[in-house]
Design a protein around this motif. Sequence first.
Motif, mmCIF file in Angstrom:
data_model
loop_
_atom_site.group_PDB
_atom_site.id
_atom_site.type_symbol
_atom_site.label_atom_id
_atom_site.label_comp_id
_atom_site.label_asym_id
_atom_site.label_seq_id
_atom_site.Cartn_x
_atom_site.Cartn_y
_atom_site.Cartn_z
ATOM 1 N N ILE A 127 -9.920 18.535 3.863
ATOM 2 C CA ILE A 127 -9.060 17.327 5.149
ATOM 3 C C ILE A 127 -7.793 17.216 5.822
ATOM 4 C CG2 ILE A 127 -6.891 15.484 4.279
ATOM 5 C CD1 ILE A 127 -9.392 14.121 3.448
ATOM 6 N N THR A 128 -7.697 18.530 6.161
ATOM 7 C CA THR A 128 -6.543 19.218 6.733
ATOM 8 C C THR A 128 -7.267 18.597 8.139
ATOM 9 O OG1 THR A 128 -4.827 19.967 4.922
ATOM 10 C CG2 THR A 128 -4.488 21.154 6.849
ATOM 11 N N ARG A 129 -8.528 19.630 8.138
ATOM 12 C CA ARG A 129 -9.479 20.551 9.504
ATOM 13 C C ARG A 129 -9.568 19.438 9.967
ATOM 14 N NH1 ARG A 129 -15.242 23.076 9.493
ATOM 15 N NH2 ARG A 129 -14.338 23.698 7.444
ATOM 16 N N ILE A 130 -10.026 17.787 8.997
ATOM 17 C CA ILE A 130 -10.250 16.627 10.448
ATOM 18 C C ILE A 130 -9.722 15.868 10.301
ATOM 19 C CG2 ILE A 130 -12.466 16.733 9.032
ATOM 20 C CD1 ILE A 130 -11.899 14.347 7.598
ATOM 21 N N PHE A 131 -8.035 16.341 10.196
ATOM 22 C CA PHE A 131 -7.198 15.048 10.661
ATOM 23 C C PHE A 131 -6.539 15.747 11.189
ATOM 24 C CE2 PHE A 131 -7.981 12.103 6.688
ATOM 25 C CZ PHE A 131 -8.024 11.053 7.536
ATOM 26 N N ILE A 132 -5.746 16.675 11.384
ATOM 27 C CA ILE A 132 -4.459 17.966 11.669
ATOM 28 C C ILE A 132 -4.731 18.511 13.015
ATOM 29 C CG2 ILE A 132 -2.598 19.524 11.404
ATOM 30 C CD1 ILE A 132 -2.401 17.437 10.184
ATOM 31 N N ALA A 272 -12.491 9.696 -1.464
ATOM 32 C CA ALA A 272 -12.265 9.218 -0.527
ATOM 33 C C ALA A 272 -12.913 7.982 0.378
ATOM 34 C CB ALA A 272 -12.407 10.852 1.327
ATOM 35 N N PRO A 273 -12.401 7.083 0.722
ATOM 36 C CA PRO A 273 -12.809 5.393 1.945
ATOM 37 C C PRO A 273 -14.039 6.607 3.319
ATOM 38 C CG PRO A 273 -10.345 6.011 2.201
ATOM 39 C CD PRO A 273 -10.883 7.335 1.773
ATOM 40 N N HIS A 274 -15.254 5.184 2.490
ATOM 41 C CA HIS A 274 -16.496 5.328 3.485
ATOM 42 C C HIS A 274 -16.098 6.375 5.155
ATOM 43 C CE1 HIS A 274 -18.164 3.186 0.519
ATOM 44 N NE2 HIS A 274 -17.740 1.756 0.897
ATOM 45 N N ALA A 275 -15.801 6.144 6.086
ATOM 46 C CA ALA A 275 -15.791 6.485 7.303
ATOM 47 C C ALA A 275 -15.207 8.281 7.105
ATOM 48 C CB ALA A 275 -14.939 6.050 8.315
ATOM 49 N N ILE A 276 -14.304 8.726 6.214
ATOM 50 C CA ILE A 276 -13.519 9.644 5.881
ATOM 51 C C ILE A 276 -13.904 10.403 4.979
ATOM 52 C CG2 ILE A 276 -11.837 11.170 4.724
ATOM 53 C CD1 ILE A 276 -10.421 8.414 4.885
ATOM 54 N N ARG A 277 -15.255 9.791 3.675
ATOM 55 C CA ARG A 277 -16.495 10.036 3.172
ATOM 56 C C ARG A 277 -17.330 11.199 4.373
ATOM 57 N NH1 ARG A 277 -20.669 6.936 0.839
ATOM 58 N NH2 ARG A 277 -20.796 7.113 3.379
ATOM 59 N N ASP A 278 -17.671 10.836 5.062
ATOM 60 C CA ASP A 278 -18.632 11.374 5.930
ATOM 61 C C ASP A 278 -17.909 11.533 6.970
ATOM 62 O OD1 ASP A 278 -20.047 9.128 5.915
ATOM 63 O OD2 ASP A 278 -19.968 8.375 6.627
ATOM 64 N N LYS A 279 -16.295 12.367 7.018
ATOM 65 C CA LYS A 279 -16.112 13.226 8.521
ATOM 66 C C LYS A 279 -15.984 14.259 7.018
ATOM 67 C CE LYS A 279 -15.559 11.466 12.034
ATOM 68 N NZ LYS A 279 -16.483 11.833 13.513
ATOM 69 N N LEU A 280 -15.871 14.459 5.879
ATOM 70 C CA LEU A 280 -15.951 15.426 5.198
ATOM 71 C C LEU A 280 -17.284 15.694 4.431
ATOM 72 C CD1 LEU A 280 -13.447 14.258 2.175
ATOM 73 C CD2 LEU A 280 -12.939 15.597 4.043
ATOM 74 N N LEU A 282 -19.509 16.311 7.120
ATOM 75 C CA LEU A 282 -20.014 16.761 8.245
ATOM 76 C C LEU A 282 -19.269 18.261 8.233
ATOM 77 C CD1 LEU A 282 -20.302 14.426 11.033
ATOM 78 C CD2 LEU A 282 -22.314 15.378 9.853
ATOM 79 N N ALA A 283 -17.930 18.670 7.809
ATOM 80 C CA ALA A 283 -17.107 19.814 7.862
ATOM 81 C C ALA A 283 -17.558 20.633 6.320
ATOM 82 C CB ALA A 283 -15.652 19.706 7.218
ATOM 83 N N MET A 284 -18.126 19.941 5.686
ATOM 84 C CA MET A 284 -18.403 20.669 4.310
ATOM 85 C C MET A 284 -19.882 21.581 5.281
ATOM 86 S SD MET A 284 -19.092 22.697 1.196
ATOM 87 C CE MET A 284 -17.805 20.954 -0.027
ATOM 88 N N GLU A 285 -20.979 20.936 5.569
ATOM 89 C CA GLU A 285 -22.062 21.366 6.341
ATOM 90 C C GLU A 285 -21.795 22.832 7.073
ATOM 91 O OE1 GLU A 285 -25.088 17.711 5.180
ATOM 92 O OE2 GLU A 285 -24.021 17.652 6.981
ATOM 93 N N SER A 286 -20.612 22.395 8.051
ATOM 94 C CA SER A 286 -20.398 22.801 9.060
ATOM 95 C C SER A 286 -19.747 24.732 8.513
ATOM 96 C CB SER A 286 -19.311 22.739 10.632
ATOM 97 O OG SER A 286 -18.038 22.276 9.917
ATOM 98 N N ALA A 287 -18.873 24.333 7.142
ATOM 99 C CA ALA A 287 -18.516 25.619 7.049
ATOM 100 C C ALA A 287 -20.000 26.201 6.114
ATOM 101 C CB ALA A 287 -17.692 25.019 5.382
ATOM 102 N N VAL A 288 -20.353 25.792 4.808
ATOM 103 C CA VAL A 288 -21.219 26.913 3.935
ATOM 104 C C VAL A 288 -22.124 26.063 3.828
ATOM 105 C CG1 VAL A 288 -18.482 26.657 3.402
ATOM 106 C CG2 VAL A 288 -19.917 24.957 2.412
ATOM 107 N N LEU A 289 -23.055 25.280 4.506
ATOM 108 C CA LEU A 289 -24.245 24.545 4.589
ATOM 109 C C LEU A 289 -24.059 23.748 3.298
ATOM 110 C CD1 LEU A 289 -27.061 27.328 5.790
ATOM 111 C CD2 LEU A 289 -26.048 24.671 7.082
#
Length: 441
Positions: A127-132, A272-280, A282-289
């Motif tokens: 969450i912090t990575r995609i917002f801050i 999370a709301p749909h749009a935030i979920r999609d970002k999460l 993507l961020a998850m996959e970039s971190a650990v697949l």
Amino acid sequence: MTEELNHGQTPAIHGSRIDAYVDRYAARATGMVASEIRALFAVASRPEVVSLAGGMPYVTALPLDMVGELVSDLVTRRGPVALQYGSGQGDPHLREQICEVMRLEGINAGADDVVVTVGSQQALDLITRIFIDPGDVVLAEGPSYVGALGTFAAYEAKVVHIAMDDQGIVPESLAQTIYALETAGAPIKFLYTIPTFHNPGGVTLNVARRQQVLDICQRAGVLIVEDNPYGLLGFDGEPMRALRADNPDGVVYLGSFSKTLAPGFRVGWALAPHAIRDKLVLAMESAVLSHSSFTQLAVGQYLATQPWREQIKSFRELYRERRDALLDALEGLMPPEVTWTRPAGGFFVWASLPEGLDSKAILPRAVAERVAFVPGTGFFTDGSGARNMRLSYCYPEPDRIREGVRRLAGVIEQEIQLRDTFGTGSTRGHAGVETPGPDLA
């Protein structure tokens, strides 16, 4: 010759003898330093020391033979799936089961909006990575969870604390702070809050204030990140209704099985709301697949085959007994100038020392007397908390809790005598965000 090599082939390394790469790190890494408290807790982990510091669940209360059979059966029957890569969003069946768990707190959600994470700590990081961006503002109670503050610092957020009292975050303080920041043009990205059985405060946001906080943030367009690892561990009555239950579009809810099952599985989630979920995702996959299919399926199997509601009830009764032991000991043994919160659930009591005493300064003496706690300064980013300490009752047996309080009370009494004799007790300065290890979170 050395100059020629440096010029033509290998770069010169500047920095220090301790760390040759010190001048190459990203700016965000400069604050990533181990707390000096960690050295003390290496000593505090000895069996003769009563630790009122760690937030470790009492996993021995689980039916460990059953868990062992469950894991063995999982490997035997579903090994090719359990040991393979999985989805970046998490196992679909487990996400459905998570929705069933959240319904206990009034949340009606679909599995598509759940992202399974490596504990709720990773959800907080994502969450912090995609917002801050560096310099963005995060609002958080003062005090706040030390693991969250470390994450915010790593992404170079500016944390602004909101006042709280025995009824949780103070709505007037929240509204005034938002107004002041908006007037100054400071971008507020979200409010981070632990409204139920707060870590470290031990307090719970009351029903009236929950609606006020939701209304204030909705009017200001401020997202709420609701961290709720302890919500099912209340000692009286039904679980509190989550903030997310009353504002699906304005709240990201973070949950975890670390406190209601076992932290070693490292399974948490974000709703999370749909749009935030999609970002999460993507961020998850970039971190650990994808994270462990094995632990996800193990947790899912546990929820499907075991009386997990009864196990949570057993945890609640166990922690209530230990809470009572701590409160009774504090009441009977502490000097009258010491005050503390009275949690209705969770793991922690937040204590306040008399004027002139410094919890971080007296910690070495406490450890020497074979008792440990977490100083209050680690739960603030602005140097506050010198007179506070977090006391945990989740892990030690009740008799050990009482003995730990007896030892701690003796240390505090000595500090009060020093203050009364010389005008102050032990003192020291405070700076930066301290991050004790995961066993203290």
